[in-house]
Enzyme design. Sequence first.
Site, PDB file in Angstrom:
ATOM      1  N   GLN A 173       0.814  -1.211   0.000  1.00  0.00           N
ATOM      2  CA  GLN A 173       0.000   0.000   0.000  1.00  0.00           C
ATOM      3  C   GLN A 173       0.852   1.268   0.000  1.00  0.00           C
ATOM      4  O   GLN A 173       2.017   1.265   0.350  1.00  0.00           O
ATOM      5  CB  GLN A 173      -0.924   0.004   1.214  1.00  0.00           C
ATOM      6  N   GLN A 219      -1.958  -9.485  -3.260  1.00  0.00           N
ATOM      7  CA  GLN A 219      -3.279  -9.852  -2.771  1.00  0.00           C
ATOM      8  C   GLN A 219      -4.371  -9.026  -3.432  1.00  0.00           C
ATOM      9  O   GLN A 219      -5.458  -9.533  -3.706  1.00  0.00           O
ATOM     10  CB  GLN A 219      -3.320  -9.678  -1.248  1.00  0.00           C
ATOM     11  N   TRP A 449      -4.637   4.340   7.136  1.00  0.00           N
ATOM     12  CA  TRP A 449      -4.045   3.244   7.918  1.00  0.00           C
ATOM     13  C   TRP A 449      -3.948   3.599   9.382  1.00  0.00           C
ATOM     14  O   TRP A 449      -3.280   4.567   9.752  1.00  0.00           O
ATOM     15  CB  TRP A 449      -2.644   2.957   7.355  1.00  0.00           C
ATOM     16  N   ARG A 450      -4.607   2.829  10.203  1.00  0.00           N
ATOM     17  CA  ARG A 450      -4.289   2.804  11.628  1.00  0.00           C
ATOM     18  C   ARG A 450      -3.225   1.737  11.787  1.00  0.00           C
ATOM     19  O   ARG A 450      -3.461   0.570  11.538  1.00  0.00           O
ATOM     20  CB  ARG A 450      -5.525   2.490  12.471  1.00  0.00           C
ATOM     21  N   ASP A 452      -0.654  -1.095  12.337  1.00  0.00           N
ATOM     22  CA  ASP A 452      -0.609  -2.364  13.055  1.00  0.00           C
ATOM     23  C   ASP A 452       0.799  -2.680  13.547  1.00  0.00           C
ATOM     24  O   ASP A 452       1.023  -3.696  14.192  1.00  0.00           O
ATOM     25  CB  ASP A 452      -1.112  -3.508  12.184  1.00  0.00           C
ATOM     26  N   GLU A 493      -7.594   0.542   6.603  1.00  0.00           N
ATOM     27  CA  GLU A 493      -7.255  -0.618   7.430  1.00  0.00           C
ATOM     28  C   GLU A 493      -7.184  -0.309   8.918  1.00  0.00           C
ATOM     29  O   GLU A 493      -6.704   0.754   9.326  1.00  0.00           O
ATOM     30  CB  GLU A 493      -5.890  -1.175   7.013  1.00  0.00           C
ATOM     31  N   HIS A 494      -7.691  -1.277   9.729  1.00  0.00           N
ATOM     32  CA  HIS A 494      -7.400  -1.432  11.159  1.00  0.00           C
ATOM     33  C   HIS A 494      -8.090  -0.441  12.080  1.00  0.00           C
ATOM     34  O   HIS A 494      -7.693  -0.309  13.244  1.00  0.00           O
ATOM     35  CB  HIS A 494      -5.891  -1.380  11.432  1.00  0.00           C
ATOM     36  N   GLU A 515      -8.370  -4.423   5.918  1.00  0.00           N
ATOM     37  CA  GLU A 515      -8.147  -5.378   6.982  1.00  0.00           C
ATOM     38  C   GLU A 515      -8.787  -4.827   8.246  1.00  0.00           C
ATOM     39  O   GLU A 515      -8.575  -3.659   8.592  1.00  0.00           O
ATOM     40  CB  GLU A 515      -6.655  -5.621   7.237  1.00  0.00           C
ATOM     41  N   TYR A 518      -6.352  -5.719  14.029  1.00  0.00           N
ATOM     42  CA  TYR A 518      -5.724  -6.918  14.564  1.00  0.00           C
ATOM     43  C   TYR A 518      -5.899  -7.039  16.081  1.00  0.00           C
ATOM     44  O   TYR A 518      -5.785  -8.125  16.634  1.00  0.00           O
ATOM     45  CB  TYR A 518      -4.204  -6.878  14.314  1.00  0.00           C
TER      46      TYR A 518
END
Length: 621
Positions: A173, A219, A449-450, A452, A493-494, A515, A518
């Site tokens: 990304q 992916q 994006w948070r 991970d 994400e996240h 995603e 997590y």
Amino acid sequence: MTRPRPIRRAATVALTLGLALSIAPTLPASAHTGWTAGAQSLGPNVTVFDPSTPVSQIQATLDATYAKQVDNEMGTARYAYLFKPGTYGTAEQPLQIKVGYYTEISGLGANPGDVVINGKVEAYNRCLGSDPANPNCIALVNFWRTLSNLTVNINGAGQDGCRQTANFWAVSQAVSLRRTQFNGGTLSLMDYCTAGPQYASGGFIADSKLPATTNGSQQQWLTRNSEVQSWSNAVWNQVFAGVTGAPDDAAFPDPPYTTLATTPVSREKPFLFVDAKGRYQVRVPAAKRNSAGSSWDDRSGRTLPLSDFYVAKPGDSVAKINLQLALGRHLLLTPGVYDIAQSIRVFRPNTVVLGLGHATLTAVNGSIPLDVADVPGVIVAGVTIDAGTKESPVLLRVGRQHGLGYSSASNPTTLNDVYFRVGGPHIGKTNIALEVNSDDVLIDHTWVWRGDHGVEGFTNGVNGDTDRWRTNTGRYGAVINGDDVTATGLFVEHFQKYNTVWNGERGTTVLYQNELPYDPPTQADWMNGKVQGYAGYKVGNKVKKHQLYGGGVYVFNQNNPSIRTTNGFEVPQTPGVKLHHIMTVNLSAGVIDHVVNGVGEAADMTKVGQPVFVVDYPAVP
């Protein structure tokens, strides 16, 4: 259709001042770091190469930067390497460039063919392990790098046999490849030479001309408005929009291709170039509807002299930047990290904010780093926005909820390659990362994006993850309240509640990747009222029309594998809301019970790495 509404008029003093700025007509030969043009400087981390520069000097310069940046994932160094029109490298002495973190490689030609690299421009797997028997070489963390506006004649002379015939671009990304042509070999989006084929989670290509291309282990991927000789392999979620030569998607999900003949709304990213008289200009392409193929021969749009821009450097005050914007200038952010304690305010229609070398705005004291008014035609491109240690309400706001303003379908406010981080280089806190309240906005490639992982102490242990869940906080990734908003390449994400909430009417997304977080410590921490978890993509209950093409939601609850999420996607059940080619997948921890609205099998531990697909929702009779 243009929908006029009242607009708050800010000072128009720029029109009366008649700013008279000049730039030097030419640059000396050879390479120039901290290049200046008249009174304007592009800063110490911009290097401009001239064709007369010895190849060995260019190679040594780029190799030295790569050595510093190959593992500098959370560092503060930022670089842009710009090539004036001409040819670099020869058959006997190719220029072979490796691109690390926070590095931009771009041509300064008006067309990609004006700058030719005989050699390669590559990204390889990054090896994270110290054990030679298990080097852990992957591309999953190959983020934050840029390649644009040049032609690469692939030449692997001097490389080992595995690498000689392909240009490797193994990225994930927040990596942008635009306006680039590859000749004389293949393009591989997977590095199969470093410890064999390994994981990658990209990515994005636009406005490019590609040879035979191997997707490999990517992916998910979006290729937009380009040309490709052939495309092979796919993993979960491969989307093509307006791409000549794109594979057919009739056999979906085997292979999992999603192909649109045209892109519903597009606008190519602005770029810096040198004209025939040696003057530096910024080309601002026009927006298009239902377009296909590259834009290289398209002359619509605007060309702005660099003197129309305020060229900012880290350390410049926001007050000074805002004054220059109020005076009618555009904004060029040179490479570096900018601490932003009050909002940079963009309130004039058609303002361009262009970042070089992954220029980064970091929120200070809970600020909103970038605030764009309800006006048409604003373009923000090439900018990364970081949350700070005190919670911000939002990191980038486009328009105000219920605010006054106006929009234009033919001239949408556009975000090209705008990235967001909540955590990573330091603890970060925000309520919302990206909030779009204006109508007629185009989001063209973003990663929200948070983090991970990062330097703030993330661990795989329960205590470390629990601390992270409480301290590194981001509730919503992207919240879209405006009508007629289009997203091409939406990666989110996240986040700790809904990653994406789409409340506006007639929204369109072309490739969505998500995603789930997590790190929820317990199921109680991951509850939406009485519902287990939050969908990765939520369309508001009152929305009547919405379209999504190619979407994936992944689960990896490594902190607590017993956690469940009811649905990957959640949308109102109405004929005008249509999802095409969507899926969920289990990455080895946790469960998503259904793909969308109770439809689709569970992505559970019996299907690790095996997507659960829904071809159309609602189902097509």
